[in-house]
Write an enzyme that holds these catalytic residues in place. Structure first.
Site, PDB file in Angstrom:
ATOM      1  N   ASP A   1      -1.794  -3.943   9.713  1.00  0.00           N
ATOM      2  CA  ASP A   1      -2.166  -3.275  10.950  1.00  0.00           C
ATOM      3  C   ASP A   1      -0.982  -2.452  11.449  1.00  0.00           C
ATOM      4  OD1 ASP A   1      -2.969  -2.550  13.559  1.00  0.00           O
ATOM      5  OD2 ASP A   1      -4.150  -4.380  13.773  1.00  0.00           O
TER       6      ASP A   1
ATOM      7  N   THR B   1      -7.497   1.018  -3.436  1.00  0.00           N
ATOM      8  CA  THR B   1      -8.536   0.278  -2.727  1.00  0.00           C
ATOM      9  C   THR B   1      -9.533   1.225  -2.063  1.00  0.00           C
ATOM     10  OG1 THR B   1      -7.341   0.195  -0.624  1.00  0.00           O
ATOM     11  CG2 THR B   1      -6.855  -1.539  -2.245  1.00  0.00           C
ATOM     12  N   ARG B   2     -10.676   0.678  -1.695  1.00  0.00           N
ATOM     13  CA  ARG B   2     -11.692   1.458  -0.994  1.00  0.00           C
ATOM     14  C   ARG B   2     -11.131   1.970   0.333  1.00  0.00           C
ATOM     15  NH1 ARG B   2     -17.020  -1.795   0.094  1.00  0.00           N
ATOM     16  NH2 ARG B   2     -15.445  -3.122   1.066  1.00  0.00           N
ATOM     17  N   PHE B   3     -10.418   1.104   1.043  1.00  0.00           N
ATOM     18  CA  PHE B   3      -9.810   1.497   2.314  1.00  0.00           C
ATOM     19  C   PHE B   3      -8.824   2.645   2.100  1.00  0.00           C
ATOM     20  CE2 PHE B   3      -6.126   1.173   5.116  1.00  0.00           C
ATOM     21  CZ  PHE B   3      -6.719   1.225   6.368  1.00  0.00           C
TER      22      PHE B   3
ATOM     23  N   LYS C   1      -0.070   2.168  18.939  1.00  0.00           N
ATOM     24  CA  LYS C   1       0.428   2.423  20.288  1.00  0.00           C
ATOM     25  C   LYS C   1       1.853   1.889  20.430  1.00  0.00           C
ATOM     26  CE  LYS C   1      -4.157   2.298  22.401  1.00  0.00           C
ATOM     27  NZ  LYS C   1      -5.037   1.635  23.405  1.00  0.00           N
TER      28      LYS C   1
ATOM     29  N   ASP D   1      -0.708   3.688   5.019  1.00  0.00           N
ATOM     30  CA  ASP D   1      -1.116   5.088   5.137  1.00  0.00           C
ATOM     31  C   ASP D   1      -0.827   5.625   6.535  1.00  0.00           C
ATOM     32  OD1 ASP D   1      -3.058   3.664   6.510  1.00  0.00           O
ATOM     33  OD2 ASP D   1      -4.695   4.995   5.908  1.00  0.00           O
TER      34      ASP D   1
ATOM     35  N   GLU E   1       0.678 -12.649  -1.080  1.00  0.00           N
ATOM     36  CA  GLU E   1       0.060 -11.432  -0.562  1.00  0.00           C
ATOM     37  C   GLU E   1      -0.403 -11.702   0.865  1.00  0.00           C
ATOM     38  OE1 GLU E   1      -3.489  -8.166  -1.429  1.00  0.00           O
ATOM     39  OE2 GLU E   1      -3.234  -9.866  -2.789  1.00  0.00           O
TER      40      GLU E   1
END
Length: 248
Positions: free
Chosen positions: A150, A223-225, A154, A186, A75
């Site tokens: 990430d 997940t929370r995110f 840009k 996302d 992971e």
């Protein structure tokens, strides 16, 4: 004052584990210096020597010995580790080699593993590319998970995105035939890029007959995110691709 490269915690993860052993290149991650809580620091000091490792690129790992013969998935990027710990608890027959550079998250995951009595999690500190290229044998992984990397939104930073053809070629060499690479994001433009490069790579095939995104599998926790993104109207895309047998 700590010397350059010295761990922030005694016996804990090194600040720059690979040091000058490997070439400097464009990286897909940005190290963050965040506050470590007392509990996270305690976990790092006590548990890192047992369950942690620095990615120094100087040795090849024996995953069978490390995980006691379990199947192993890698992971890359686990954040604070809540989802990783939940997946490990729900699937004790699978070992998770979890890689990140975020010190608070490393300490948090170690603490979660201890409190939950998990024995199938190991935490690696450093550059996942060096881990894959220098420290893992061919056909040693049963799966690869890259959740919410990430997106580098840009345009001038797109070259920093992890999911690129070169990365997939390296990953394919370490994955067993039939192993699944599972990505989730996302960020819609990144999802489109992931689907494009995975679909074009000769070592992988989409598990979805329609060639598109997959439903979120039950084994990947919300997940929370991810929940925060959904609250903002973000769409989450899951991609599950299978490593094609080499003689196929």
């Amino acid at each position: 004052m700590r010397a350059k490269g010295e761990p922030r915690f005694p016996g804990g993860p090194a600040a720059d584990p690979a040091g000058s052993h490997h070439e400097r290149r464009i990286r897909s991650f940005q190290p963050r210096r965040s506050r470590v809580t007392a509990g996270q620091g305690d976990a790092l000091e006590r548990l890192w020597p047992l369950w942690g490792m620095d990615i120094d690129g100087l040795r090849v790992l024996d995953l069978e010995e490390m995980f006691g013969g379990l199947t192993v998935v890698l992971e890359i990027g686990f954040g604070m580790g809540e989802a990783t710990a939940q997946m490990a608890a729900e699937d004790p027959g699978t070992g998770i080699l979890a890689v990140d550079v975020h010190t608070p998250g490393q300490g948090n995951l170690l603490g979660l593993a201890e409190r939950s009595g998990l024995t199938n999690v190991r935490v690696a500190n450093g550059d996942a590319i060096i881990l894959l290229r220098e420290m893992l044998p061919p056909c040693s992984l049963d799966g690869l998970r890259v959740y919410f990397p990430d997106p580098w939104p840009k345009k001038r930073h797109h070259k920093r995105r992890l999911i690129q053809p070169e990365f997939l070629t390296l990953a394919a060499e370490r994955l067993k035939p039939g192993a699944i690479i599972h990505c989730a994001t996302d960020w819609e433009p990144y999802a489109e890029q992931m689907l494009e490069v995975l679909s074009a790579h000769p070592a992988f095939e989409n598990t979805q007959e329609d060639g598109g995104y997959a439903p979120r599998p039950a084994f990947r926790p919300l997940t929370r995110f991810e929940g925060q993104g959904l609250d903002k109207g973000h769409k989450v895309a899951d991609l599950l691709f299978r490593r094609i047998a080499r003689d196929a």
